[in-house]
Design a protein around this motif. Structure first.
Motif, PDB file in Angstrom:
ATOM      1  N   LYS A 159       0.802  -1.226   0.000  1.00 34.71           N
ATOM      2  CA  LYS A 159       0.000   0.000   0.000  1.00 34.71           C
ATOM      3  C   LYS A 159       0.835   1.276   0.000  1.00 34.71           C
ATOM      4  CE  LYS A 159      -3.847  -2.189   2.480  1.00 34.71           C
ATOM      5  NZ  LYS A 159      -4.677  -2.156   3.715  1.00 34.71           N
ATOM      6  N   ALA A 160       2.150   1.152   0.188  1.00 31.55           N
ATOM      7  CA  ALA A 160       2.991   2.334   0.356  1.00 31.55           C
ATOM      8  C   ALA A 160       3.153   3.119  -0.937  1.00 31.55           C
ATOM      9  CB  ALA A 160       4.357   1.921   0.885  1.00 31.55           C
ATOM     10  N   HIS A 161       3.232   4.435  -0.786  1.00 33.91           N
ATOM     11  CA  HIS A 161       3.463   5.342  -1.907  1.00 33.91           C
ATOM     12  C   HIS A 161       4.891   5.881  -1.853  1.00 33.91           C
ATOM     13  CE1 HIS A 161      -0.703   5.437  -3.184  1.00 33.91           C
ATOM     14  NE2 HIS A 161      -1.083   5.672  -1.939  1.00 33.91           N
ATOM     15  N   THR A 162       5.389   6.272  -3.005  1.00 37.89           N
ATOM     16  CA  THR A 162       6.667   6.970  -3.069  1.00 37.89           C
ATOM     17  C   THR A 162       6.380   8.467  -3.174  1.00 37.89           C
ATOM     18  OG1 THR A 162       6.901   7.029  -5.479  1.00 37.89           O
ATOM     19  CG2 THR A 162       7.592   4.998  -4.344  1.00 37.89           C
ATOM     20  N   ILE A 163       7.433   9.248  -3.165  1.00 36.05           N
ATOM     21  CA  ILE A 163       7.279  10.700  -3.228  1.00 36.05           C
ATOM     22  C   ILE A 163       6.563  11.131  -4.509  1.00 36.05           C
ATOM     23  CG2 ILE A 163       9.531  11.101  -4.323  1.00 36.05           C
ATOM     24  CD1 ILE A 163       9.773  13.608  -2.507  1.00 36.05           C
ATOM     25  N   TYR A 164       6.650  10.307  -5.554  1.00 35.38           N
ATOM     26  CA  TYR A 164       6.050  10.681  -6.839  1.00 35.38           C
ATOM     27  C   TYR A 164       4.542  10.475  -6.868  1.00 35.38           C
ATOM     28  CZ  TYR A 164      10.899  10.802  -8.305  1.00 35.38           C
ATOM     29  OH  TYR A 164      12.238  11.105  -8.396  1.00 35.38           O
ATOM     30  N   ASN A 165       3.990   9.851  -5.812  1.00 38.13           N
ATOM     31  CA  ASN A 165       2.545   9.637  -5.760  1.00 38.13           C
ATOM     32  C   ASN A 165       1.871  10.528  -4.729  1.00 38.13           C
ATOM     33  OD1 ASN A 165       3.775   6.413  -5.828  1.00 38.13           O
ATOM     34  ND2 ASN A 165       2.754   7.289  -7.622  1.00 38.13           N
ATOM     35  N   VAL A 166       2.649  11.374  -4.077  1.00 40.22           N
ATOM     36  CA  VAL A 166       2.110  12.226  -3.024  1.00 40.22           C
ATOM     37  C   VAL A 166       1.408  13.433  -3.644  1.00 40.22           C
ATOM     38  CG1 VAL A 166       2.752  13.749  -1.129  1.00 40.22           C
ATOM     39  CG2 VAL A 166       3.792  11.485  -1.314  1.00 40.22           C
ATOM     40  N   GLN A 167       0.176  13.683  -3.196  1.00 44.87           N
ATOM     41  CA  GLN A 167      -0.624  14.775  -3.750  1.00 44.87           C
ATOM     42  C   GLN A 167      -0.465  16.075  -2.955  1.00 44.87           C
ATOM     43  OE1 GLN A 167      -2.298  14.286  -6.661  1.00 44.87           O
ATOM     44  NE2 GLN A 167      -1.413  12.228  -6.609  1.00 44.87           N
ATOM     45  N   SER A 168      -0.288  15.975  -1.665  1.00 41.40           N
ATOM     46  CA  SER A 168      -0.214  17.152  -0.797  1.00 41.40           C
ATOM     47  C   SER A 168       1.092  17.903  -1.003  1.00 41.40           C
ATOM     48  CB  SER A 168      -0.328  16.714   0.670  1.00 41.40           C
ATOM     49  OG  SER A 168       0.135  17.724   1.544  1.00 41.40           O
ATOM     50  N   GLY A 169       0.983  19.218  -1.233  1.00 40.83           N
ATOM     51  CA  GLY A 169       2.174  20.040  -1.384  1.00 40.83           C
ATOM     52  C   GLY A 169       3.009  20.077  -0.118  1.00 40.83           C
ATOM     53  N   PHE A 170       2.340  20.157   1.028  1.00 38.07           N
ATOM     54  CA  PHE A 170       3.035  20.153   2.317  1.00 38.07           C
ATOM     55  C   PHE A 170       3.843  18.873   2.479  1.00 38.07           C
ATOM     56  CE2 PHE A 170       3.045  18.492   6.640  1.00 38.07           C
ATOM     57  CZ  PHE A 170       3.627  19.529   7.362  1.00 38.07           C
ATOM     58  N   LEU A 171       3.217  17.744   2.181  1.00 38.91           N
ATOM     59  CA  LEU A 171       3.881  16.462   2.381  1.00 38.91           C
ATOM     60  C   LEU A 171       5.003  16.255   1.369  1.00 38.91           C
ATOM     61  CD1 LEU A 171       4.074  13.885   3.947  1.00 38.91           C
ATOM     62  CD2 LEU A 171       2.229  12.919   2.569  1.00 38.91           C
ATOM     63  N   TYR A 172       4.771  16.661   0.129  1.00 38.09           N
ATOM     64  CA  TYR A 172       5.821  16.520  -0.890  1.00 38.09           C
ATOM     65  C   TYR A 172       7.061  17.306  -0.473  1.00 38.09           C
ATOM     66  CZ  TYR A 172       8.382  16.757  -5.256  1.00 38.09           C
ATOM     67  OH  TYR A 172       9.374  16.685  -6.205  1.00 38.09           O
ATOM     68  N   GLN A 173       6.843  18.543  -0.010  1.00 35.22           N
ATOM     69  CA  GLN A 173       7.968  19.379   0.411  1.00 35.22           C
ATOM     70  C   GLN A 173       8.687  18.767   1.608  1.00 35.22           C
ATOM     71  OE1 GLN A 173       8.186  21.792  -1.677  1.00 35.22           O
ATOM     72  NE2 GLN A 173       9.923  22.976  -0.922  1.00 35.22           N
ATOM     73  N   LEU A 174       7.914  18.220   2.545  1.00 26.18           N
ATOM     74  CA  LEU A 174       8.507  17.589   3.721  1.00 26.18           C
ATOM     75  C   LEU A 174       9.372  16.394   3.325  1.00 26.18           C
ATOM     76  CD1 LEU A 174       8.834  16.993   6.751  1.00 26.18           C
ATOM     77  CD2 LEU A 174       6.628  15.800   6.665  1.00 26.18           C
ATOM     78  N   LEU A 175       8.854  15.536   2.465  1.00 26.33           N
ATOM     79  CA  LEU A 175       9.593  14.351   2.038  1.00 26.33           C
ATOM     80  C   LEU A 175      10.818  14.728   1.213  1.00 26.33           C
ATOM     81  CD1 LEU A 175       6.586  12.057   1.037  1.00 26.33           C
ATOM     82  CD2 LEU A 175       7.964  11.934   3.129  1.00 26.33           C
ATOM     83  N   HIS A 176      10.668  15.747   0.383  1.00 27.92           N
ATOM     84  CA  HIS A 176      11.742  16.148  -0.522  1.00 27.92           C
ATOM     85  C   HIS A 176      12.866  16.874   0.216  1.00 27.92           C
ATOM     86  CE1 HIS A 176      13.685  17.242  -4.248  1.00 27.92           C
ATOM     87  NE2 HIS A 176      13.626  18.530  -3.935  1.00 27.92           N
ATOM     88  N   GLU A 177      12.502  17.726   1.170  1.00 26.37           N
ATOM     89  CA  GLU A 177      13.507  18.559   1.829  1.00 26.37           C
ATOM     90  C   GLU A 177      13.767  18.156   3.283  1.00 26.37           C
ATOM     91  OE1 GLU A 177      12.642  22.690   1.488  1.00 26.37           O
ATOM     92  OE2 GLU A 177      12.497  22.670  -0.694  1.00 26.37           O
ATOM     93  N   GLY A 178      12.699  17.759   3.983  1.00 27.10           N
ATOM     94  CA  GLY A 178      12.835  17.522   5.414  1.00 27.10           C
ATOM     95  C   GLY A 178      13.166  16.098   5.800  1.00 27.10           C
ATOM     96  N   LEU A 179      12.840  15.124   4.972  1.00 28.20           N
ATOM     97  CA  LEU A 179      13.048  13.728   5.342  1.00 28.20           C
ATOM     98  C   LEU A 179      13.912  12.977   4.337  1.00 28.20           C
ATOM     99  CD1 LEU A 179       9.532  12.714   6.727  1.00 28.20           C
ATOM    100  CD2 LEU A 179      11.580  13.344   7.984  1.00 28.20           C
ATOM    101  N   ASP A 180      14.751  13.679   3.661  1.00 27.11           N
ATOM    102  CA  ASP A 180      15.685  13.046   2.730  1.00 27.11           C
ATOM    103  C   ASP A 180      16.913  12.603   3.522  1.00 27.11           C
ATOM    104  OD1 ASP A 180      17.367  12.225   0.757  1.00 27.11           O
ATOM    105  OD2 ASP A 180      17.558  14.183  -0.229  1.00 27.11           O
ATOM    106  N   THR A 181      16.935  11.331   3.919  1.00 24.79           N
ATOM    107  CA  THR A 181      18.012  10.854   4.787  1.00 24.79           C
ATOM    108  C   THR A 181      19.327  10.625   4.047  1.00 24.79           C
ATOM    109  OG1 THR A 181      17.180   8.580   4.534  1.00 24.79           O
ATOM    110  CG2 THR A 181      16.458   9.812   6.476  1.00 24.79           C
ATOM    111  N   SER A 182      19.334  10.882   2.740  1.00 25.30           N
ATOM    112  CA  SER A 182      20.608  10.796   2.021  1.00 25.30           C
ATOM    113  C   SER A 182      21.471  12.038   2.291  1.00 25.30           C
ATOM    114  CB  SER A 182      20.368  10.658   0.511  1.00 25.30           C
ATOM    115  OG  SER A 182      19.761  11.831  -0.024  1.00 25.30           O
ATOM    116  N   LYS A 183      20.851  13.082   2.838  1.00 28.55           N
ATOM    117  CA  LYS A 183      21.613  14.262   3.211  1.00 28.55           C
ATOM    118  C   LYS A 183      22.579  13.899   4.338  1.00 28.55           C
ATOM    119  CE  LYS A 183      18.018  17.710   2.243  1.00 28.55           C
ATOM    120  NZ  LYS A 183      17.154  18.751   2.850  1.00 28.55           N
ATOM    121  N   THR A 184      23.744  14.503   4.318  1.00 25.54           N
ATOM    122  CA  THR A 184      24.708  14.253   5.379  1.00 25.54           C
ATOM    123  C   THR A 184      25.113  15.563   6.048  1.00 25.54           C
ATOM    124  OG1 THR A 184      26.567  14.359   3.819  1.00 25.54           O
ATOM    125  CG2 THR A 184      25.613  12.179   4.266  1.00 25.54           C
ATOM    126  N   TYR A 185      25.334  15.506   7.327  1.00 28.22           N
ATOM    127  CA  TYR A 185      25.818  16.640   8.107  1.00 28.22           C
ATOM    128  C   TYR A 185      27.069  16.176   8.843  1.00 28.22           C
ATOM    129  CZ  TYR A 185      21.164  18.617   7.270  1.00 28.22           C
ATOM    130  OH  TYR A 185      20.025  19.105   6.677  1.00 28.22           O
TER     131      TYR A 185
END
Length: 272
Positions: free
Chosen positions: A15-41
């Motif tokens: 049942k899971a969706h990927t970022i490309y199936n997300v309709q909500s702008g808020f959620l898309y932005q969160l997944l794209h910028e806020g929950l991208d765990t490939s980012k490193t600090y």
């Protein structure tokens, strides 16, 4: 328990969706910028070196055996390395916590279940003016966590030693309001719901609540479903290993199971 986890994962995956199936702008932005765990600090390497230190520490400590209802049933000796291997939040989960705090500019953070202190480091790291209050039931584990926080040079973490049901109400009063809460520990249905309800009393429109191990057992899954259907919850984001709920009434009521694109590469555009 393992059968429940396997069955739940299969259902989640289908049942899971990927970022490309997300309709909500808020959620898309969160997944794209806020929950991208490939980012490193740079701070990640420092914290993970402390995790490795714990995983290699074979010193024995006494650990309280908390049974149903969090009563102490006795004590046993365990290696610190064994506790680290079984109790610490994994690297990916810790990165999610760090990025949620940073993305939403959270300042008052609560953690239920310090363990050896690695997840607390990630929660506190995005900014020096963040106040993390973290509760740990076992005094020996809490002492090790304090040392880990000191080794990392983190001064904005306060460990409160005690059982959740004994100290949570006081911790909440001292916090006044909670921007993000991470509920990790006491994996039972009724206590999880009780802690969620208590935290809600100190929440606000932008509060985020993260529930760990939502498919760990049938009890935890029932607790998660009750939280999802709470009238104060709008958006519920299911990542399988954790659940994240939002209270913002400007968000539409929805339940989203999310999986990174590389696990379902065909879930894109017309093929999703």
């Amino acid at each position: 328990m393992k059968w429940h986890q396997l069955k739940s994962f299969i259902q989640f995956y289908l049942k899971a969706h990927t970022i490309y199936n997300v309709q909500s702008g808020f959620l898309y932005q969160l997944l794209h910028e806020g929950l991208d765990t490939s980012k490193t600090y740079y701070i990640y390497d420092k914290f993970e070196s402390l995790r490795i230190k714990l995983l290699k520490n074979d010193a024995m400590i006494e650990v309280n055996d908390y049974g149903a209802g969090s009563h102490v049933l006795g004590q046993s000796e365990r290696k610190i390395s064994q506790i680290a291997a079984t109790s610490l939040s994994d690297k990916n989960k810790c990165r999610i916590l760090f990025q949620l705090v940073e993305y939403f500019n959270c300042k008052q953070v609560l953690e239920l279940g310090t363990s050896l202190g690695i997840s607390s480091l990630y929660l506190a790291a995005p900014a020096k003016d963040i106040q993390v209050r973290t509760i740990e039931g076992d005094p020996h584990i809490a002492e090790i966590a304090k040392n880990i926080h000191a080794d990392a040079g983190m001064t904005n973490i306060q460990i409160i030693q005690g059982r959740f049901q004994d100290v949570l109400s006081d911790v909440l009063r001292k916090s006044h309001r909670i921007d993000l809460a991470f509920i990790d520990g006491h994996h039972s249905e009724l206590p999880t719901i009780d802690y969620f309800d208590q935290i809600l009393q100190y929440s606000h429109r932008d509060t985020i609540l993260v529930i760990d191990d939502i498919y760990w057992s049938e009890e935890m899954t029932r607790a998660w479903q009750k939280i999802v259907h709470h009238p104060e919850v709008t958006l519920a984001l299911d990542l399988y290993s954790i659940g994240i709920v939002f209270l913002n009434k400007n968000l539409s009521k929805q339940y989203v199971r999310y999986i990174p694109y590389h696990y379902k590469p065909w879930k894109i555009g017309l093929f999703g």
